[in-house]
Design an enzyme around this catalytic site. Structure first.
Site, short mmCIF file in Angstrom:
data_model
loop_
_atom_site.label_atom_id
_atom_site.label_comp_id
_atom_site.label_asym_id
_atom_site.label_seq_id
_atom_site.Cartn_x
_atom_site.Cartn_y
_atom_site.Cartn_z
N HIS A 269 0.87 -1.32 0.07
CA HIS A 269 0.19 -0.02 0.02
C HIS A 269 0.81 1.04 -0.01
CE1 HIS A 269 -3.11 3.01 1.32
NE2 HIS A 269 -2.19 3.32 2.10
N GLU A 270 1.85 1.34 1.00
CA GLU A 270 2.72 2.43 0.89
C GLU A 270 3.31 2.53 -0.24
OE1 GLU A 270 2.41 4.66 3.26
OE2 GLU A 270 1.18 3.54 4.49
N GLU B 172 -5.61 7.02 -1.06
CA GLU B 172 -5.64 5.97 -0.22
C GLU B 172 -6.25 4.80 -0.81
OE1 GLU B 172 -3.89 5.39 2.69
OE2 GLU B 172 -2.91 7.35 2.50
N HIS C 77 1.74 4.15 -3.34
CA HIS C 77 1.63 5.81 -3.22
C HIS C 77 2.81 6.48 -4.14
CE1 HIS C 77 -1.64 6.65 -0.56
NE2 HIS C 77 -0.90 5.69 0.63
#
Length: 481
Positions: free
Chosen positions: A344-345, A423, A348
């Site tokens: 997920h991070e 997100e 970004h």
């Protein structure tokens, strides 16, 4: 037609008089400040009522949280919200009294007297500005310290999150105070200097200067500043490190270093982030995020005991559970869940969110300083706050904190909306790497570990939450499956 023109001329004249009247400007800013406070208080009240009244776990949440954890989360957030209400009341009253009774010009005069005591007159504006800011920061630190102490040693302690001893807390606060001054004061001094010598286009030079400073701070923070407060250690060789390196390689993320930060000495809240530019990226994991990271677990706060259990995690592997005798059980994440969180991070980065946020912030900075350039010489703004002169630092405070406050409120909401969208996109990216199931279990575990309350008022969450609520993220992940 003549009457219409006359009425229009009168109205324009009245508006001009109001705009150019210092008292009108002051009270307009003062009223808007209170309107924002009342709006924020109303939103907090809506959310706090849910903490108070929704005592039984809703059916749609019972599958991801048990009643005991739900109740702990409810009480924790109720305590924080109630305390935040009183902090807000005090802060608004204090702020109002400072403005009404001329606290800002008073502090500027005192800083001038300090300068004169050491043989410097008003021509040394930059030096006086530094003295003024040191006094302002000192005052703010002193008046806010009782609330910080209560939050740390009463609320966070009561719910099992605080890991700081009084001695550690005092040293930490002293370091924060002096490090912030050591970094901030030279930047402010250079900023004022550039404004003073930059001529009509100073805002361009200021924008470039602040861009360089922000990029430099991003580069050096984790390597040179953060270690002043927390211990950083390389993630040990093993399965987790290997899998993280493989994950980074699979999406062409230029990972150069992998750290674990000893965040557990101050709090049991967990986090993970990455930083760096171009081909020099680092990933930082909080030790509280890792279920089986033992070097820090062995270093407990004096007088605090813990029990270590072993249970089978959602992925089928053994996972340690730490139960603080003062709080709730800490689950942590297993290796596959940590990979999902990092997916997920890193999403970004892969999706360009970091670059987009940087561009947005820099465009905003440029436009704000361009507008500041048009307003800096308007004496009426300074007169509204009790100044007969136009010190640069005072102009920065008045224009950026007060004149721009309506714009800042709108911009903040827009950034929040954009952040929520990012997100969801990062979650979808993690799913594309086949981490959807592990990301869902990780989000549930992290929500439990941090005692996140899963019931949210729609208006409060829309205005405040930069990350979507847990249930929204889980539903979005399920839709894409």
């Amino acid at each position: 037609m003549g009457r219409v023109n006359l009425a229009l001329a009168i109205n324009i004249g009245l508006i001009h008089r109001l705009i150019m009247d210092p008292d009108s400007i002051f009270w307009a800013i003062f009223v808007f400040m209170w309107l924002v406070y009342l709006w924020e208080t109303y939103l907090s009240y809506r959310q706090r009522e849910l903490y108070r009244t929704v005592t039984k776990i809703p059916e749609n949440i019972s599958s991801i949280m048990d009643q005991e954890t739900y109740e702990k989360a409810r009480l924790y957030n109720l305590d924080k919200s109630t305390f935040g209400f009183y902090v807000g009341v005090w802060g608004e009253i204090e702020h109002s009294l400072i403005l009404i009774y001329g606290g800002i010009p008073f502090l500027w005069r005192v800083s001038g007297e300090v300068m004169q005591k050491y043989g410097f007159d008003s021509t040394y504006e930059i030096s006086q500005s530094v003295v003024f800011l040191i006094m302002a920061v000192t005052f703010s630190t002193i008046t806010s310290m009782p609330f910080t102490v209560y939050s740390t040693f009463v609320i966070e302690e009561r719910h099992g999150f605080n890991k700081q001893t009084p001695g550690f807390f005092v040293k930490d606060q002293i370091k924060k105070f002096f490090v912030s001054l050591a970094i901030g004061m030279p930047i402010v001094a250079l900023l004022i200097y550039i404004i003073q010598i930059g001529g009509d286009y100073f805002f361009i030079y200021v924008w470039v200067f602040l861009l360089v400073v922000s990029l430099l701070m991003i580069t050096i923070y984790a390597d040179y500043i953060a270690p002043l407060f927390d211990k950083f250690a390389p993630l040990p060789e093993g399965e987790l490190r290997t899998k993280i390196e493989e994950l980074a390689k699979s999406i062409d993320f230029p990972l150069t270093k992998l750290y674990v930060v000893e965040g557990s000495k101050r709090s049991s809240h967990s986090n993970a982030y990455f930083y760096g530019f171009f081909k020099n990226k680092r990933i930082v994991l909080f030790d509280t995020l890792l279920a089986d990271y033992s070097p820090v677990n062995a270093d407990k706060k004096e007088g605090e005991s813990s029990k270590l259990e072993t249970k089978v995690g959602d992925s089928g592997e053994a996972t340690k559970v730490e139960e603080n005798t003062k709080g709730h059980k800490k689950t942590g994440c297993n290796n596959e869940e940590i990979l999902a969180v990092l997916s997920h991070e890193l999403g970004h980065w892969k999706l360009g969110h970091i670059l987009k946020n940087l561009v947005i912030s820099q465009v905003n900075s440029f436009l704000c300083f361009a507008a500041f350039g048009l307003l800096i010489d308007q004496q009426v703004l300074y007169s509204a706050f009790g100044f007969d002169t136009r010190p640069t630092i005072i102009g920065l405070i008045i224009i950026f904190q007060y004149v721009f406050s309506p714009y800042n409120e709108i911009l903040s909401f827009c950034v929040t909306v954009l952040s929520r969208m990012f997100e969801f996109q990062a979650d979808a990216f993690a799913k594309s790497l086949q981490h959807s199931s592990n990301l869902k279990t990780a989000l549930i575990k992290l929500n439990k570990d941090n005692l996140g309350f899963p019931v949210n008022d729609w208006l409060y969450s829309t205005w405040h939450f930069s990350h979507p609520p847990l249930l929204e993220r889980l539903r979005a992940l399920e839709k894409t499956e």
